[in-house]
Design an enzyme around this catalytic site. Structure first.
Site, mmCIF file in Angstrom:
data_model
loop_
_atom_site.group_PDB
_atom_site.id
_atom_site.type_symbol
_atom_site.label_atom_id
_atom_site.label_comp_id
_atom_site.label_asym_id
_atom_site.label_seq_id
_atom_site.Cartn_x
_atom_site.Cartn_y
_atom_site.Cartn_z
ATOM 1 N N VAL A 173 1.738 48.947 6.826
ATOM 2 C CA VAL A 173 3.050 49.535 7.111
ATOM 3 C C VAL A 173 3.109 50.896 6.445
ATOM 4 O O VAL A 173 2.383 51.182 5.497
ATOM 5 C CB VAL A 173 4.210 48.644 6.623
ATOM 6 N N SER A 174 4.015 51.750 6.916
ATOM 7 C CA SER A 174 4.028 53.146 6.493
ATOM 8 C C SER A 174 4.703 53.386 5.152
ATOM 9 O O SER A 174 4.374 54.312 4.441
ATOM 10 C CB SER A 174 4.713 54.011 7.565
ATOM 11 N N THR A 175 5.694 52.592 4.792
ATOM 12 C CA THR A 175 6.419 52.821 3.540
ATOM 13 C C THR A 175 6.592 51.506 2.801
ATOM 14 O O THR A 175 6.484 50.416 3.378
ATOM 15 C CB THR A 175 7.815 53.434 3.788
ATOM 16 N N GLN A 189 9.203 48.912 4.139
ATOM 17 C CA GLN A 189 8.946 48.062 5.289
ATOM 18 C C GLN A 189 8.259 46.773 4.858
ATOM 19 O O GLN A 189 7.726 46.662 3.762
ATOM 20 C CB GLN A 189 8.058 48.804 6.299
ATOM 21 N N GLY A 238 0.707 52.450 3.549
ATOM 22 C CA GLY A 238 0.143 53.787 3.640
ATOM 23 C C GLY A 238 0.485 54.450 4.944
ATOM 24 O O GLY A 238 0.699 53.797 5.966
#
Length: 305
Positions: free
Chosen positions: A22-24, A27, A49
């Site tokens: 996941v990006s953040t 999340q 990441g």
């Protein structure tokens, strides 16, 4: 793409291994984890990441640990790669090692003919994308020259410090991205050999396996991976100094570790090709001399039984 090598999967049982990203930190992985479990994944590696960055330590370690017969599974292609070219590079390396790849929501499964066809289509798209970018770049330079403008960075031509710094940072980022992208092809062997073996021996073993390292470039690469916390500090420890006979013992041990299937005669042939002189008399290495050095390496604990 390179033609996959043939492996005996009966010796290496099939494992389904999932990767979720996941990006953040805000999340959650729950949706991806549910789909990966439903796909039958034995283990699932999770990472936070950005998709635009290759600096993913969890993925780097996972790619290095996969072995022939394993299947790497993601929910979507964008969970694994940041671009088509990056995706193809990762999958090509996996296929060369006998590892399959599957994306649940995309028609990519390298264990099936249909999935390989989809991969070939992606490769053609990536090649077209590179050709279009090159064509647009040439057209832009030609148009700029027609307007009397010089191509390139004006800041660099004028030696502005901020421009020089920006270029230096961009080069460092590109260098790190390239290291991370290729780490699974060389870092596992470094981990097996360092610090018991010298940098020179490690570089020679890697180069015998198709790489093109100098000792200094290899040391710099490992230093950078350690600085980014993508490799262990122990790899940089000083290797013990030994007598010439011990150097040959460690070189033979390194060759055997790199390819455990080599026979004594095979190792002797590699030593001859490297230009190493036999310990005692004779111009060529004999299997009996290799056996003596291997037995010593076992006694010193350089090779596990």
């Amino acid at each position: 793409m390179a033609k996959p090598q043939t492996f005996n999967n009966q010796q290496s049982p099939k494992r389904l291994i999932g990767y979720a990203r996941v990006s953040t930190d805000e999340q959650v992985h729950d949706a991806q984890l549910d789909e990966l479990r439903a796909a039958g994944c034995d283990r699932i590696h999770q990472e936070h990441g950005s998709g635009a960055s290759r600096a993913r330590p969890v993925l780097t370690r996972l790619l290095a640990e996969l072995s022939a017969g394993d299947v790497l599974i993601v929910v979507r292609l964008d969970r694994l790669a940041r671009s088509v070219s990056h995706l193809l590079s990762v999958i090509e390396d996996l296929e060369a090692r006998g590892v399959h790849f599957r994306s649940i929501r995309d028609p990519i499964d390298t264990s099936t003919p249909q999935g390989m066809f989809s991969l070939q289509v992606l490769g053609a798209v990536a090649q077209l994308e590179r050709a279009l970018i090159a064509e647009r770049t040439k057209a832009g330079i030609k148009a700029a020259k027609a307007r009397g403008k010089l191509p390139g960075n004006p800041g660099l031509r004028e030696r502005r410090p901020e421009a020089i710094k920006a270029i230096s940072q961009a080069r460092e980022k590109l260098y790190l991205d390239e290291l991370i992208a290729s780490a699974q092809t060389w870092l596992p062997m470094v981990r097996q050999l360092r610090p018991q073996h010298s940098w020179d021996n490690v570089a020679r073993v890697l180069n015998r396996r198709g790489h093109d390292w100098t000792v200094e470039r290899l040391r710099r690469a490992v230093h950078r991976m350690v600085r980014e916390k993508l490799a262990e500090k122990e790899l940089l420890a000083r290797s013990p100094r030994r007598a010439p006979e011990d150097y040959l013992m460690k070189l033979v041990a390194a060759i055997a570790i790199a390819d455990p299937n080599l026979s004594l005669r095979d190792i002797a042939a590699q030593l001859d090709q490297m230009g190493e002189r036999p310990v005692r008399s004779g111009r060529k290495w004999q299997p009996s001399s290799v056996r003596v050095l291997l037995d010593e390496a076992h006694r010193f604990g350089l090779i596990r039984h």
